[in-house]
Scaffold this motif. Sequence first.
Motif, PDB file in Angstrom:
ATOM      1  N   THR A   1       0.828  -1.213   0.000  1.00  0.00           N
ATOM      2  CA  THR A   1       0.000   0.000   0.000  1.00  0.00           C
ATOM      3  C   THR A   1       0.861   1.260   0.000  1.00  0.00           C
ATOM      4  OG1 THR A   1      -0.139  -0.158   2.422  1.00  0.00           O
ATOM      5  CG2 THR A   1      -1.947  -1.124   1.139  1.00  0.00           C
ATOM      6  N   PRO A   2       1.551   1.552  -1.097  1.00  0.00           N
ATOM      7  CA  PRO A   2       2.377   2.759  -1.144  1.00  0.00           C
ATOM      8  C   PRO A   2       1.525   4.024  -1.241  1.00  0.00           C
ATOM      9  CG  PRO A   2       2.337   1.693  -3.287  1.00  0.00           C
ATOM     10  CD  PRO A   2       1.622   0.771  -2.346  1.00  0.00           C
ATOM     11  N   THR A   3       2.038   5.115  -0.672  1.00  0.00           N
ATOM     12  CA  THR A   3       1.386   6.413  -0.737  1.00  0.00           C
ATOM     13  C   THR A   3       1.838   7.156  -1.993  1.00  0.00           C
ATOM     14  OG1 THR A   3       1.269   6.542   1.666  1.00  0.00           O
ATOM     15  CG2 THR A   3       1.018   8.609   0.457  1.00  0.00           C
ATOM     16  N   ILE A   4       0.881   7.802  -2.649  1.00  0.00           N
ATOM     17  CA  ILE A   4       1.165   8.547  -3.871  1.00  0.00           C
ATOM     18  C   ILE A   4       0.815  10.015  -3.655  1.00  0.00           C
ATOM     19  CG2 ILE A   4       0.592   8.781  -6.331  1.00  0.00           C
ATOM     20  CD1 ILE A   4      -0.059   5.804  -6.357  1.00  0.00           C
ATOM     21  N   LYS A   5       1.789  10.901  -3.863  1.00  0.00           N
ATOM     22  CA  LYS A   5       1.607  12.349  -3.733  1.00  0.00           C
ATOM     23  C   LYS A   5       1.120  12.747  -2.339  1.00  0.00           C
ATOM     24  CE  LYS A   5       0.789  13.291  -8.637  1.00  0.00           C
ATOM     25  NZ  LYS A   5      -0.127  13.901  -9.637  1.00  0.00           N
ATOM     26  N   ASP A   6       1.538  11.979  -1.322  1.00  0.00           N
ATOM     27  CA  ASP A   6       1.232  12.276   0.081  1.00  0.00           C
ATOM     28  C   ASP A   6      -0.258  12.322   0.398  1.00  0.00           C
ATOM     29  OD1 ASP A   6       3.941  12.552   0.711  1.00  0.00           O
ATOM     30  OD2 ASP A   6       3.936  14.646   0.018  1.00  0.00           O
ATOM     31  N   LYS A   7      -1.102  11.854  -0.506  1.00  0.00           N
ATOM     32  CA  LYS A   7      -2.545  11.965  -0.301  1.00  0.00           C
ATOM     33  C   LYS A   7      -3.285  10.683  -0.644  1.00  0.00           C
ATOM     34  CE  LYS A   7      -6.489  14.895  -1.590  1.00  0.00           C
ATOM     35  NZ  LYS A   7      -6.941  16.062  -2.393  1.00  0.00           N
ATOM     36  N   TYR A   8      -2.844  10.036  -1.693  1.00  0.00           N
ATOM     37  CA  TYR A   8      -3.553   8.866  -2.191  1.00  0.00           C
ATOM     38  C   TYR A   8      -2.778   7.586  -1.864  1.00  0.00           C
ATOM     39  CZ  TYR A   8      -5.919  12.505  -4.832  1.00  0.00           C
ATOM     40  OH  TYR A   8      -6.602  13.646  -5.190  1.00  0.00           O
ATOM     41  N   THR A   9      -3.483   6.473  -1.895  1.00  0.00           N
ATOM     42  CA  THR A   9      -2.876   5.172  -1.611  1.00  0.00           C
ATOM     43  C   THR A   9      -3.220   4.195  -2.726  1.00  0.00           C
ATOM     44  OG1 THR A   9      -3.066   5.523   0.780  1.00  0.00           O
ATOM     45  CG2 THR A   9      -2.697   3.270   0.031  1.00  0.00           C
ATOM     46  N   LEU A  10      -2.217   3.476  -3.191  1.00  0.00           N
ATOM     47  CA  LEU A  10      -2.404   2.386  -4.136  1.00  0.00           C
ATOM     48  C   LEU A  10      -2.465   1.084  -3.346  1.00  0.00           C
ATOM     49  CD1 LEU A  10      -2.451   1.393  -7.128  1.00  0.00           C
ATOM     50  CD2 LEU A  10       0.039   1.159  -6.940  1.00  0.00           C
ATOM     51  N   TYR A  11      -3.462   0.276  -3.626  1.00  0.00           N
ATOM     52  CA  TYR A  11      -3.651  -0.984  -2.902  1.00  0.00           C
ATOM     53  C   TYR A  11      -3.403  -2.154  -3.860  1.00  0.00           C
ATOM     54  CZ  TYR A  11      -6.068   1.878   0.592  1.00  0.00           C
ATOM     55  OH  TYR A  11      -6.387   2.822   1.538  1.00  0.00           O
ATOM     56  N   MET A  12      -2.451  -3.015  -3.490  1.00  0.00           N
ATOM     57  CA  MET A  12      -2.201  -4.240  -4.247  1.00  0.00           C
ATOM     58  C   MET A  12      -2.162  -5.407  -3.261  1.00  0.00           C
ATOM     59  SD  MET A  12       0.619  -3.112  -7.122  1.00  0.00           S
ATOM     60  CE  MET A  12       1.684  -2.222  -5.980  1.00  0.00           C
TER      61      MET A  12
END
Length: 421
Positions: A213-224
Amino acid sequence: MVKKFLIAFFCVAAHGIFAQNGTISPYSYFGIGDLRNSGSVENQMMGGISMYGDSIHLNLTNPAAYSKLKLTVYTGGISRTEFRLKDFTEKQNASVTNLDYLAIGFPIAKNAGLGFGLMPFSSVGYDLRNETTNGDGQTVINAFSGEGGLNRAFVSFGFEPIKNLSLGATVNFNFGKLDYERLQSVEGVQLGTLDDRESRINGYDFNYALNYTPTIKDKYTLYMSAMVNTQINLISKNSARLGSFSLVGGNEVEVVDVNLDASNLRNTELKIPTKTTVGLGFGENKKWFLGGEYSFQKFSEFKNDFLGLTNVNYNDASTMAFGGYYIPDYRSLSGYFKRITYRAGVRYDQSGLQVNGKEINDFGITFGFGLPLSNNFSNVNVGFELGRRGTTDANLIEESYFKINIGLSLNDRWFIKRKIN
């Protein structure tokens, strides 16, 4: 006080799991019954996807999510399902109420959590009647009935060894009893025939999970996510009785125990093949989330020699599910409706079950709400599901159902050192 109450509730409600018949579906006649390990209400209402986890809810199907727990969570769920069964000539309505799960989870260290609980794994519950005419013009009535099911006790552990990567594992112990009965009567004949079969089943399996679950642009999260539920190896201890019964009083006449040892059916193995699930999602923490999952299973390798059915085949199975949630403003102090979690999803199951040459698939639409309780993190989750399963082709039955779920998620703090000034 909360702990004592919930422990008492856990013990009482656990009896309900063991005592219930969880289905009225005629398709529970096949396999080991209707499989019911569909997770918590929160996950069910997002189409059943299991990749998402947070700090205040238990994810019963993805052990890696236990690494997110910050509070002790007590959770339980019940459901009521209204069925409409139909074939080419008749329609019938029925309903069933179930206790779906009971579990406790808690953090045991930073970025590590443990949980355990009970839930039904499968259910058998059907009552069918078939009327035909033999070569002598006599009416022949076959009545089929079944009840029982398997329950599941589980222990789950999840931890986060490095930032954004969570691993988890679950040990499941499955156990229960399945009863099958067939009665046949012929017009003008005083005695009918009966065939009673019973299976006492138990066995283990394991579920492994990985979430990234890396954070993207300090706001969003990618879930794999990726999960593997290993092959479920079940041992079935079987017994069978054959004989006659009186059509007048129903009393059994000349019933004998079948020698299953001669046919090597006294103890049989049921192997439910490995199931693999992969998921991908995207969202803003505590605001919104959208995701999808795909599961596949070589169910064509399953067989149940003890029942000896000739009109059923098992094919490879798969499931596609999509869902998500939306919270208008979880920190709102003035607007209660802004703190409600709105969930929705859709799923399509190719079950792998083929009866009379027709695949028995299942389609469902889900939606629901997470309702905050007072000023803490506890909540009540209410969900709804509309679905359809089966077909009226090939003299089969189509099931339409409406399911209402209610789940309770209560939070507490354990293992806190008290300070004295």
